[in-house]
Write a protein that holds these residues in place. Structure first.
Motif, PDB file in Angstrom:
ATOM      1  N   GLN A   1       0.252   0.137   4.352  1.00 34.68           N
ATOM      2  CA  GLN A   1       0.526   0.700   3.120  1.00 34.68           C
ATOM      3  C   GLN A   1       1.767   0.263   2.521  1.00 34.68           C
ATOM      4  OE1 GLN A   1       0.862   5.041   3.665  1.00 34.68           O
ATOM      5  NE2 GLN A   1      -0.841   5.039   5.377  1.00 34.68           N
ATOM      6  N   TRP A   2       1.885   0.267   1.052  1.00 37.70           N
ATOM      7  CA  TRP A   2       2.960  -0.300   0.513  1.00 37.70           C
ATOM      8  C   TRP A   2       3.414   1.064  -0.304  1.00 37.70           C
ATOM      9  CZ3 TRP A   2       5.596  -4.883   0.164  1.00 37.70           C
ATOM     10  CH2 TRP A   2       4.983  -6.048   1.151  1.00 37.70           C
ATOM     11  N   TYR A   3       4.819   0.992  -0.407  1.00 39.17           N
ATOM     12  CA  TYR A   3       5.281   2.126  -1.229  1.00 39.17           C
ATOM     13  C   TYR A   3       6.575   1.720  -2.009  1.00 39.17           C
ATOM     14  CZ  TYR A   3       3.347   5.550   2.185  1.00 39.17           C
ATOM     15  OH  TYR A   3       2.666   6.576   2.889  1.00 39.17           O
ATOM     16  N   ARG A   4       6.813   2.507  -2.978  1.00 37.15           N
ATOM     17  CA  ARG A   4       8.029   2.102  -3.827  1.00 37.15           C
ATOM     18  C   ARG A   4       9.175   3.201  -3.665  1.00 37.15           C
ATOM     19  NH1 ARG A   4       8.718   0.781 -10.202  1.00 37.15           N
ATOM     20  NH2 ARG A   4      10.838   1.566 -10.477  1.00 37.15           N
ATOM     21  N   GLN A   5      10.336   2.722  -3.494  1.00 36.94           N
ATOM     22  CA  GLN A   5      11.373   3.819  -3.427  1.00 36.94           C
ATOM     23  C   GLN A   5      12.507   3.190  -4.308  1.00 36.94           C
ATOM     24  OE1 GLN A   5      13.287   4.042   0.418  1.00 36.94           O
ATOM     25  NE2 GLN A   5      13.754   6.019   0.208  1.00 36.94           N
ATOM     26  N   ASP A   6      12.885   4.400  -5.088  1.00 36.15           N
ATOM     27  CA  ASP A   6      14.127   4.269  -6.117  1.00 36.15           C
ATOM     28  C   ASP A   6      15.167   4.773  -5.639  1.00 36.15           C
ATOM     29  OD1 ASP A   6      11.621   4.749  -8.129  1.00 36.15           O
ATOM     30  OD2 ASP A   6      12.920   3.076  -8.637  1.00 36.15           O
ATOM     31  N   PRO A   7      16.302   4.338  -5.778  1.00 39.23           N
ATOM     32  CA  PRO A   7      17.517   4.672  -5.093  1.00 39.23           C
ATOM     33  C   PRO A   7      17.812   6.201  -5.112  1.00 39.23           C
ATOM     34  CG  PRO A   7      18.218   2.897  -6.713  1.00 39.23           C
ATOM     35  CD  PRO A   7      16.703   3.401  -6.878  1.00 39.23           C
ATOM     36  N   GLY A   8      17.933   6.622  -3.732  1.00 45.49           N
ATOM     37  CA  GLY A   8      18.320   8.217  -3.417  1.00 45.49           C
ATOM     38  C   GLY A   8      17.016   8.977  -3.708  1.00 45.49           C
ATOM     39  N   ARG A   9      15.807   8.411  -3.791  1.00 44.33           N
ATOM     40  CA  ARG A   9      14.656   9.206  -3.889  1.00 44.33           C
ATOM     41  C   ARG A   9      13.699   8.656  -2.792  1.00 44.33           C
ATOM     42  NH1 ARG A   9      13.921   9.939  -9.231  1.00 44.33           N
ATOM     43  NH2 ARG A   9      12.159  11.577  -8.666  1.00 44.33           N
ATOM     44  N   GLY A  10      12.587   9.722  -2.405  1.00 48.63           N
ATOM     45  CA  GLY A  10      11.691   9.470  -1.493  1.00 48.63           C
ATOM     46  C   GLY A  10      10.634   8.286  -1.837  1.00 48.63           C
ATOM     47  N   PRO A  11      10.153   7.447  -0.750  1.00 44.01           N
ATOM     48  CA  PRO A  11       9.200   6.617  -1.095  1.00 44.01           C
ATOM     49  C   PRO A  11       7.915   7.187  -1.824  1.00 44.01           C
ATOM     50  CG  PRO A  11       9.888   6.556   1.218  1.00 44.01           C
ATOM     51  CD  PRO A  11      10.316   7.876   0.696  1.00 44.01           C
ATOM     52  N   VAL A  12       7.308   6.490  -2.623  1.00 40.12           N
ATOM     53  CA  VAL A  12       6.112   6.982  -3.224  1.00 40.12           C
ATOM     54  C   VAL A  12       5.051   6.087  -3.127  1.00 40.12           C
ATOM     55  CG1 VAL A  12       5.155   7.066  -5.478  1.00 40.12           C
ATOM     56  CG2 VAL A  12       7.378   7.927  -5.223  1.00 40.12           C
ATOM     57  N   PHE A  13       3.848   6.491  -2.620  1.00 39.75           N
ATOM     58  CA  PHE A  13       2.778   5.477  -2.036  1.00 39.75           C
ATOM     59  C   PHE A  13       2.257   4.885  -3.234  1.00 39.75           C
ATOM     60  CE2 PHE A  13      -0.903   4.373   0.135  1.00 39.75           C
ATOM     61  CZ  PHE A  13      -2.102   4.271  -0.736  1.00 39.75           C
TER      62      PHE A  13
ATOM     63  N   THR B   1      13.032  -0.728  -4.525  1.00 43.01           N
ATOM     64  CA  THR B   1      12.784  -1.151  -3.112  1.00 43.01           C
ATOM     65  C   THR B   1      11.318  -0.928  -2.778  1.00 43.01           C
ATOM     66  OG1 THR B   1      15.218  -0.886  -2.343  1.00 43.01           O
ATOM     67  CG2 THR B   1      13.654  -1.055  -0.724  1.00 43.01           C
ATOM     68  N   TYR B   2      10.792  -2.006  -2.108  1.00 39.70           N
ATOM     69  CA  TYR B   2       9.176  -1.859  -1.839  1.00 39.70           C
ATOM     70  C   TYR B   2       9.300  -1.998  -0.245  1.00 39.70           C
ATOM     71  CZ  TYR B   2       8.466  -2.179  -6.650  1.00 39.70           C
ATOM     72  OH  TYR B   2       8.498  -2.095  -8.184  1.00 39.70           O
ATOM     73  N   LEU B   3       8.623  -0.919   0.078  1.00 42.14           N
ATOM     74  CA  LEU B   3       8.480  -0.862   1.653  1.00 42.14           C
ATOM     75  C   LEU B   3       6.780  -0.889   2.041  1.00 42.14           C
ATOM     76  CD1 LEU B   3      10.403   2.667   1.621  1.00 42.14           C
ATOM     77  CD2 LEU B   3      11.301   0.547   2.789  1.00 42.14           C
ATOM     78  N   CYS B   4       6.784  -1.654   3.350  1.00 40.47           N
ATOM     79  CA  CYS B   4       5.407  -1.811   3.826  1.00 40.47           C
ATOM     80  C   CYS B   4       5.561  -1.038   5.055  1.00 40.47           C
ATOM     81  CB  CYS B   4       4.977  -3.047   3.996  1.00 40.47           C
ATOM     82  SG  CYS B   4       5.714  -3.922   5.307  1.00 40.47           S
ATOM     83  N   ALA B   5       4.378  -0.466   5.312  1.00 37.72           N
ATOM     84  CA  ALA B   5       4.182   0.472   6.503  1.00 37.72           C
ATOM     85  C   ALA B   5       2.978   0.457   7.168  1.00 37.72           C
ATOM     86  CB  ALA B   5       4.596   1.872   6.197  1.00 37.72           C
ATOM     87  N   TYR B   6       2.615   0.624   8.714  1.00 36.49           N
ATOM     88  CA  TYR B   6       1.437   0.883   9.001  1.00 36.49           C
ATOM     89  C   TYR B   6       1.663   2.239   9.908  1.00 36.49           C
ATOM     90  CZ  TYR B   6       3.136  -1.178  13.493  1.00 36.49           C
ATOM     91  OH  TYR B   6       3.777  -1.551  14.530  1.00 36.49           O
ATOM     92  N   ARG B   7       0.482   2.519  10.307  1.00 36.43           N
ATOM     93  CA  ARG B   7       0.276   3.988  10.974  1.00 36.43           C
ATOM     94  C   ARG B   7      -0.033   3.580  12.547  1.00 36.43           C
ATOM     95  NH1 ARG B   7       0.383   8.834   9.746  1.00 36.43           N
ATOM     96  NH2 ARG B   7      -0.330   8.705   7.525  1.00 36.43           N
ATOM     97  N   ARG B   8       0.844   4.093  13.340  1.00 29.86           N
ATOM     98  CA  ARG B   8       0.680   3.933  14.644  1.00 29.86           C
ATOM     99  C   ARG B   8       0.259   5.063  15.225  1.00 29.86           C
ATOM    100  NH1 ARG B   8      -0.756   2.389  18.990  1.00 29.86           N
ATOM    101  NH2 ARG B   8       0.275   1.487  20.715  1.00 29.86           N
ATOM    102  N   GLY B   9      -1.119   5.105  15.561  1.00 35.78           N
ATOM    103  CA  GLY B   9      -1.813   6.207  16.299  1.00 35.78           C
ATOM    104  C   GLY B   9      -3.093   6.415  15.480  1.00 35.78           C
TER     105      GLY B   9
END
Lengths: 114, 117
Positions: free
Chosen positions: A34-46, A87-95
């Motif tokens: 998954q890729w998320y976008r995060q702006d300063p001081g905010r939560g990530p957005v899918f 800021t762009y975050l990548c993630a995977y789900r473990r489980g």
């Protein structure tokens, strides 16, 4: 241990160019990323999810690729705009399914200059 | 349709104190996960709650505890605060049971910025 790594150095590009961000993972074979976008001081957005049997996924100016051989995902923003700076975050789900925890990379900060 | 909400927005505590952070999930969601995000890092999974029980836990000490209420809202408690606990605490909600068909996304709240002095 399972790791997911992104380029910690900020990426600076000129408006209108294509931004390419990299996500590498080791010691694990996620079913999807998954890729998320995060702006300063905010939560990530899918933004996008790509499964292991999908080579490429697109959404408007965004494109994600998934290479299970290289253990790498690339995230592209075409015709970049200053509003894409974040800021762009990548993630995977473990489980399994929707019950596992998300494992995030450290994120790459993109700065688009007008 | 309200998204994920968190309170408070900011919090300043001193070492050794205790703190409680609150989260209300997106309408229709029943699962709440908590993450800690240090400056310049990606979010780190703390734990997840479903049906008022802790279902999974990350690599965090017992000083970190939580609770989920019958209305699916959740609290994160941190005891004996350390300087290193200073971070953005994120709550994310999702719907269990949608694993087979959903896009499997999590919806994050705006976070609570905790500063420990």
């Amino acid at each position: 241990s399972q790791k997911i790594e992104q380029n910690s150095e900020a990426l600076n590009i000129q408006e209108g160019k294509t931004a390419t961000l990299t996500c590498n993972y080791t010691n694990y074979s996620p079913a999807y990323l998954q890729w998320y976008r995060q702006d300063p001081g905010r939560g990530p957005v899918f933004l996008l999810l790509i499964r292991e049997n999908e080579k490429e996924k697109r959404k408007e100016r965004l494109k994600v690729t998934f290479d299970t051989t290289l253990k790498q995902s690339l995230f592209h923003i075409t015709a970049s705009q200053p509003a894409d700076s974040a800021t762009y975050l990548c993630a995977y789900r473990r489980g399994s399914g929707n019950t596992g925890k998300l494992i995030f990379g450290q994120g790459t900060t993109l700065q688009v200059k007008p | 349709d309200a998204g994920v909400t968190q309170s408070p927005t900011h919090l300043i505590k001193t070492r050794g104190q205790q703190v409680t952070l609150r989260c209300s999930p997106k309408s229709g969601h029943d699962t709440v996960s908590w993450y800690q995000q240090a400056l310049g890092q990606g979010p780190q999974f703390i734990f997840q709650y479903y049906e008022e029980e802790e279902r999974q836990r990350g690599n965090f000490p017992d000083r970190f505890s939580g609770h989920q209420f019958p209305n699916y809202s959740s609290e994160l408690n941190v005891n004996a605060l350390l300087l290193g606990d200073s971070a953005l605490y994120l709550c994310a909600s999702s719907l269990a049971g949608s694993a087979q068909t959903s896009t499997d996304t999590q919806y994050f709240g705006p976070g609570t910025r905790l500063t420990v002095l």
